[in-house]
Design a protein around this motif. Structure first.
Motif, PDB file in Angstrom:
ATOM      1  N   TYR A  83       2.146  -9.194 -12.095  1.00 28.67           N
ATOM      2  CA  TYR A  83       0.744  -9.784 -11.638  1.00 28.67           C
ATOM      3  C   TYR A  83       1.079 -11.070 -11.152  1.00 28.67           C
ATOM      4  N   LYS A  84       2.118 -11.726 -10.869  1.00 22.40           N
ATOM      5  CA  LYS A  84       2.187 -12.912 -10.262  1.00 22.40           C
ATOM      6  C   LYS A  84       2.815 -12.604  -8.863  1.00 22.40           C
ATOM      7  N   LEU A  85       2.915 -11.368  -8.726  1.00 23.15           N
ATOM      8  CA  LEU A  85       3.330 -11.165  -6.946  1.00 23.15           C
ATOM      9  C   LEU A  85       2.326 -11.423  -6.197  1.00 23.15           C
ATOM     10  N   GLU A  86       2.816 -12.121  -5.138  1.00 22.15           N
ATOM     11  CA  GLU A  86       1.778 -12.740  -4.086  1.00 22.15           C
ATOM     12  C   GLU A  86       1.612 -11.166  -3.046  1.00 22.15           C
ATOM     13  N   ASP A  87       0.405 -11.319  -2.594  1.00 23.78           N
ATOM     14  CA  ASP A  87       0.001 -10.167  -1.523  1.00 23.78           C
ATOM     15  C   ASP A  87       1.058 -10.064  -0.529  1.00 23.78           C
TER      16      ASP A  87
ATOM     17  N   VAL B 245      -1.158   0.745 -10.763  1.00 25.45           N
ATOM     18  CA  VAL B 245      -1.454   1.975  -9.889  1.00 25.45           C
ATOM     19  C   VAL B 245       0.064   2.567  -9.749  1.00 25.45           C
ATOM     20  N   CYS B 246       0.128   3.898  -9.893  1.00 24.88           N
ATOM     21  CA  CYS B 246       1.227   4.575  -9.233  1.00 24.88           C
ATOM     22  C   CYS B 246       0.912   5.583  -7.949  1.00 24.88           C
ATOM     23  N   PHE B 247       1.317   4.789  -6.804  1.00 21.79           N
ATOM     24  CA  PHE B 247       0.830   5.420  -5.537  1.00 21.79           C
ATOM     25  C   PHE B 247       1.935   6.560  -5.293  1.00 21.79           C
TER      26      PHE B 247
ATOM     27  N   ILE C 145       9.960   0.746  -7.085  1.00 18.99           N
ATOM     28  CA  ILE C 145       9.384  -0.847  -6.546  1.00 18.99           C
ATOM     29  C   ILE C 145       8.029  -1.136  -6.812  1.00 18.99           C
ATOM     30  N   VAL C 146       7.777  -2.067  -7.204  1.00 15.97           N
ATOM     31  CA  VAL C 146       6.357  -2.638  -7.649  1.00 15.97           C
ATOM     32  C   VAL C 146       5.985  -3.523  -6.697  1.00 15.97           C
ATOM     33  N   LYS C 147       4.731  -3.411  -6.004  1.00 16.96           N
ATOM     34  CA  LYS C 147       4.428  -4.641  -5.174  1.00 16.96           C
ATOM     35  C   LYS C 147       2.529  -4.964  -5.269  1.00 16.96           C
ATOM     36  N   ASN C 148       2.440  -5.953  -4.583  1.00 19.41           N
ATOM     37  CA  ASN C 148       0.929  -6.299  -4.540  1.00 19.41           C
ATOM     38  C   ASN C 148       0.474  -5.973  -3.254  1.00 19.41           C
ATOM     39  N   TYR C 149      -0.399  -4.936  -3.172  1.00 17.70           N
ATOM     40  CA  TYR C 149      -0.804  -4.700  -2.043  1.00 17.70           C
ATOM     41  C   TYR C 149      -2.621  -4.646  -2.017  1.00 17.70           C
ATOM     42  N   LYS C 150      -2.491  -6.103  -1.295  1.00 18.05           N
ATOM     43  CA  LYS C 150      -3.928  -6.294  -1.190  1.00 18.05           C
ATOM     44  C   LYS C 150      -4.718  -6.680  -2.247  1.00 18.05           C
TER      45      LYS C 150
ATOM     46  N   THR D 259      -3.922  -5.224  -5.388  1.00 18.74           N
ATOM     47  CA  THR D 259      -3.858  -4.366  -6.227  1.00 18.74           C
ATOM     48  C   THR D 259      -2.123  -4.108  -6.623  1.00 18.74           C
ATOM     49  N   ILE D 260      -1.861  -4.247  -7.866  1.00 18.16           N
ATOM     50  CA  ILE D 260      -0.464  -4.289  -8.283  1.00 18.16           C
ATOM     51  C   ILE D 260      -0.018  -2.854  -8.566  1.00 18.16           C
ATOM     52  N   GLU D 261       0.956  -2.087  -8.023  1.00 19.20           N
ATOM     53  CA  GLU D 261       1.095  -0.671  -7.737  1.00 19.20           C
ATOM     54  C   GLU D 261       2.530  -0.509  -7.839  1.00 19.20           C
TER      55      GLU D 261
END
Length: 246
Positions: free
Chosen positions: A156-160, A203-205, A226-231, A233-235
């Motif tokens: 949850y510390k990942l940047e957008d 979220v599991c996209f 791989i997990v990313k911050n999408y706007k 949303t951590i997914e």
């Protein structure tokens, strides 16, 4: 008397012409500015403009190594580009293809801001320089000693727009089906909660996997990707896989 005066005038005119012909033509002095040496060619200026334009809209934030131009041909001239940075965390690796890899430290727990400087030089020693501001965000460090809750907190510390550099595995309970199973692409989009972190869902996209079509709300699932911050949303990014149910 008039004839004598005329002859004297003609003789004087001829001597003036001969004197002018005997003088060497001196070219105008070349002008310089504070960034260039005497004799800088138009091609060098064009090379500077080309590289400046190339990197003018380049991303400022970097999370992995990237390549920059190390050699450039303009007209009939070849120019070398030497890159430096004002940070010891940045290294440079020259390739055989004329490109230079900017090697950043993707696992640095501290944010790094640095200036990338490219010095363009010709075969006469004339140079031009360009500068590019760059930033490497603090790395999200995930290791085997962390609990699932600690991993989620770190994610949850990942940047957008930023993704983890390595895959992550998490186990949680499905709280919602956000996109029904697609038989054509064999994937499903859902949300899961890890432990008691109801305020930090994952979220599991477009998650794939052999049993993806059977997943339902309330199931406990294990997912890797791989997990990313999408706007905001951590997914888990597209391509994540369902390891198991239960």
């Amino acid at each position: 008397m008039k004839k004598i005066i005329a002859l004297v005038l003609m003789l004087t005119l001829c001597l003036t012409v001969f004197a002018a012909c005997g003088q060497e033509n001196t070219p105008p002095a070349e002008t310089t500015d504070e960034n260039t040496a005497v004799g800088v060619s138009d091609d060098l200026a064009a090379a500077e403009e080309y590289i400046s334009t190339m990197y003018r809209k380049a991303p400022e934030t970097r999370v992995e190594d990237y390549a920059v131009v190390g050699k450039l041909v303009v007209g009939e001239s070849t120019f070398n580009v030497e890159w430096t940075a004002d940070s010891e965390t940045v290294k440079f690796v020259k390739g055989d293809d004329g490109m230079v890899t900017v090697d950043i430290d993707e696992k640095n727990p501290e944010e790094v801001n640095f200036v990338l400087t490219g010095t363009i030089s010709d075969d006469k020693g004339n140079t031009k320089t360009i500068t590019i501001k760059q930033r490497v965000p603090a790395a999200i460090i995930i290791n085997d000693s962390m609990t699932p809750e600690e991993i989620v907190t770190a994610l949850y510390k990942l940047e957008d727009g930023i993704s983890t550099s390595e895959t992550v595995t998490l186990t949680g309970v499905v709280s919602a089906i956000d996109g029904e199973y697609n038989p054509k692409y064999k994937n499903i989009t859902l949300t899961m909660v890890v432990g008691e972190l109801n305020e930090n869902p994952i979220v599991c996209f477009r998650m794939g996997g052999d049993a993806a079509e059977t997943v339902k709300v309330g199931d406990t699932i294990t997912v890797t990707g791989i997990v990313k911050n999408y706007k905001g949303t951590i997914e888990f990014d597209a391509g994540c896989t369902l390891d198991k149910i239960g």
